[in-house]
Design a protein around this motif. Sequence first.
Motif, short mmCIF file in Angstrom:
data_model
loop_
_atom_site.label_atom_id
_atom_site.label_comp_id
_atom_site.label_asym_id
_atom_site.label_seq_id
_atom_site.Cartn_x
_atom_site.Cartn_y
_atom_site.Cartn_z
N ASN A 254 0.47 -1.42 0.18
CA ASN A 254 0.14 0.37 0.52
C ASN A 254 1.16 1.51 0.01
OD1 ASN A 254 -2.53 -0.73 -0.56
ND2 ASN A 254 -2.73 -1.53 2.48
N ALA A 255 1.40 1.47 0.95
CA ALA A 255 2.86 2.20 0.54
C ALA A 255 3.03 2.76 -0.54
CB ALA A 255 4.05 2.14 1.85
N ILE A 256 4.15 1.41 -1.31
CA ILE A 256 3.83 1.34 -2.79
C ILE A 256 3.41 2.26 -3.81
CG2 ILE A 256 5.13 0.26 -4.43
CD1 ILE A 256 6.50 -1.07 -2.47
N ARG A 257 2.23 2.41 -3.97
CA ARG A 257 0.80 2.32 -4.38
C ARG A 257 0.85 3.90 -4.29
NH1 ARG A 257 -4.91 -0.18 -4.71
NH2 ARG A 257 -5.70 1.82 -6.21
N VAL A 258 0.88 4.63 -3.04
CA VAL A 258 1.11 5.71 -2.84
C VAL A 258 1.77 6.61 -2.62
CG1 VAL A 258 0.65 7.71 -1.21
CG2 VAL A 258 -0.43 5.46 -0.92
N PHE A 259 3.26 5.77 -3.04
CA PHE A 259 4.62 7.21 -3.72
C PHE A 259 3.80 6.90 -5.38
CE2 PHE A 259 7.03 4.78 0.52
CZ PHE A 259 6.67 5.66 1.16
N GLU A 260 4.18 5.51 -5.61
CA GLU A 260 3.73 5.58 -6.68
C GLU A 260 2.55 7.25 -7.80
OE1 GLU A 260 2.13 2.01 -8.09
OE2 GLU A 260 4.73 1.50 -8.24
N GLU A 261 2.10 7.06 -6.90
CA GLU A 261 0.86 8.12 -7.29
C GLU A 261 1.51 9.65 -6.92
OE1 GLU A 261 -3.37 5.77 -5.51
OE2 GLU A 261 -2.66 7.53 -3.98
N LEU A 262 2.00 9.24 -5.54
CA LEU A 262 2.90 10.17 -4.91
C LEU A 262 3.93 11.22 -6.75
CD1 LEU A 262 3.98 10.54 -1.61
CD2 LEU A 262 2.17 11.70 -2.41
N ASP A 291 13.85 -1.47 -3.80
CA ASP A 291 14.07 -1.03 -4.78
C ASP A 291 13.69 -1.08 -6.44
OD1 ASP A 291 16.14 0.02 -3.05
OD2 ASP A 291 17.46 -1.65 -3.23
N GLY A 292 12.77 -2.49 -6.03
CA GLY A 292 12.03 -3.66 -7.54
C GLY A 292 11.02 -2.44 -7.79
N ALA A 293 10.09 -1.56 -7.23
CA ALA A 293 9.12 -0.43 -7.88
C ALA A 293 10.13 0.65 -7.97
CB ALA A 293 8.15 -0.11 -6.13
N GLY A 294 11.39 0.63 -7.71
CA GLY A 294 11.78 2.22 -8.45
C GLY A 294 12.33 3.30 -7.06
N PHE A 295 11.51 2.88 -6.10
CA PHE A 295 12.08 3.76 -4.85
C PHE A 295 13.98 3.67 -4.46
CE2 PHE A 295 7.79 4.06 -5.78
CZ PHE A 295 7.73 5.22 -5.94
N GLU A 296 15.23 3.46 -4.99
CA GLU A 296 15.78 2.85 -4.98
C GLU A 296 16.52 3.73 -3.21
OE1 GLU A 296 15.10 3.50 -7.40
OE2 GLU A 296 16.22 1.13 -8.68
N ASP A 297 15.83 5.09 -3.12
CA ASP A 297 16.88 6.31 -2.14
C ASP A 297 15.52 5.84 -1.35
OD1 ASP A 297 14.69 7.61 -3.51
OD2 ASP A 297 15.78 9.84 -3.76
N ALA A 298 14.50 5.62 -1.28
CA ALA A 298 13.23 5.35 -0.20
C ALA A 298 14.12 5.02 1.34
CB ALA A 298 12.43 4.70 -0.25
N ALA A 299 14.05 5.84 2.46
CA ALA A 299 14.72 5.87 3.73
C ALA A 299 14.17 4.69 4.16
CB ALA A 299 14.62 7.23 4.45
#
Length: 482
Positions: A254-262, A291-299
């Motif tokens: 769910n967090a990844i989904r919201v991150f993609e929307e952002l 990383d697989g979702a493209g958020f390699e720099d997410a803390a």
Amino acid sequence: MTRGVLFTDLYQMTMAQVYFRYGIADHQASFEHYFRSYPHYGDHRAGYCVSAGLGALLDRLATFRIGDSELSALASMRSGSGGALFQKDFLNWLGDHGDFGGLLIQATPDGRVVHPNTPITVVRGPLVLGQLLETVLLNHRNFATLIATKAARLKQAAQSGTVLEFGMRRSAGMGANLATEAALVGGADYSSNVGASHQAGLPAKGTHAHSLVQAFMALGESELEAFRAFARIYPDDCVLLVDTVDTLQSGLPNAIRVFEELRRKGHRPVGIRLDSGDPASLAVETARMLDGAGFEDAAIVLSDRLDELAIARITDHLARRGEDPQRQIGRLVYGVGTRLVTSHGSPSLDGVYKLTAIRQDREWRPAFKLTDDVAKSALPGRKSLWRHYRPDGTAAGDLVTLVDEEPTHQPSGSYEHLLEEVWGTGGRLTPAESLEAARQRRREDVSRLRQEHLDLLEPAPYPVLLSQGVRTMRDRAFKATR
């Protein structure tokens, strides 16, 4: 809440009246504050401490006065027989002599690495005033040094990761502010404490609690909608707590989904927080999914029952099992609460304040404490503290000398005098300094320790030597006392 000179132990006041009655209250005296041993965390101990609490102490001392309200409170106290505990002539004298500007204080500044049985605060001046300073000095410097030391160990274990102080809810009242300040000096990068962070010139750091998700779900919404609500309000500061329902099956997707929307709206999500489960294995799996979702720099913020050993295990786990381990270690953020502000495993510093010399007829006379417990003996005489550096710049050891001695016995390297004059006639001798100045001292001092003194489990003993003058005075005082 008592903040003035009555913030003390009773025996400081009763001793002050004895000194007055016997005509020695104005004798010049020298007191030293030091700690006897490193904090011991169960089956391991620290290999160094970080000095802290001096700034807070000087701020408190600047407000110290013996005024009418303090004298009235003392006058109201009764002895066992019902009479006045403190006599009127003593209180009148105290009211006329209660200016703490008459003291000279030397100290190791906040952020310095310090070691047992070395003077880290020296107080000289009238016997009564030096005595009355004991409790407040120990209250500020012992606790702050303990917390700064714990924070330094946490930062050491985190390597390139970030350490947050999250302990305000588990601190003792307003002592939370001193704990935050000490943690920031010792190694914490940021704090959740809003007021203390603002005063330190740093942004406060935090996410949200499980109750945010619980509230939305109790009202018929979903975890996803709770995350979206938070993201709408804080699109550029979005850190989502993902373990309210199921970390890997619900929260993180769910967090990844919201991150993609952002991201589609041009915002950059900050990261996620884990507050339960096995942090080491979850950190690896969470990093893989982000990383697989493209958020390699997410803390990846971890905040469950952490201490320096738990953090060291996590960094070791990532180094062995993670892909690109240094990048993964660097993206980790550790929110440490209870085990930082309570110094879990070693809840107090064995710091003491001892009379070491008193002046009579223009001559300084050494004061010596002799006891059956050798560890509690106190070295006599007025002393100074030096640090010896090897030619390569690393710290070789500390040397305690008499005030009129110069360190001369080492054939190579250099010496640094560690005690600075911080308080004298008229008050503070040095301006209030920035937090960053103290943090830089800590970074420099820790970097000059050799690796064997930095081991989190079995640090090698750091050398602390006594000069010939100190040893001679100790031996003479021992014989005289016997």
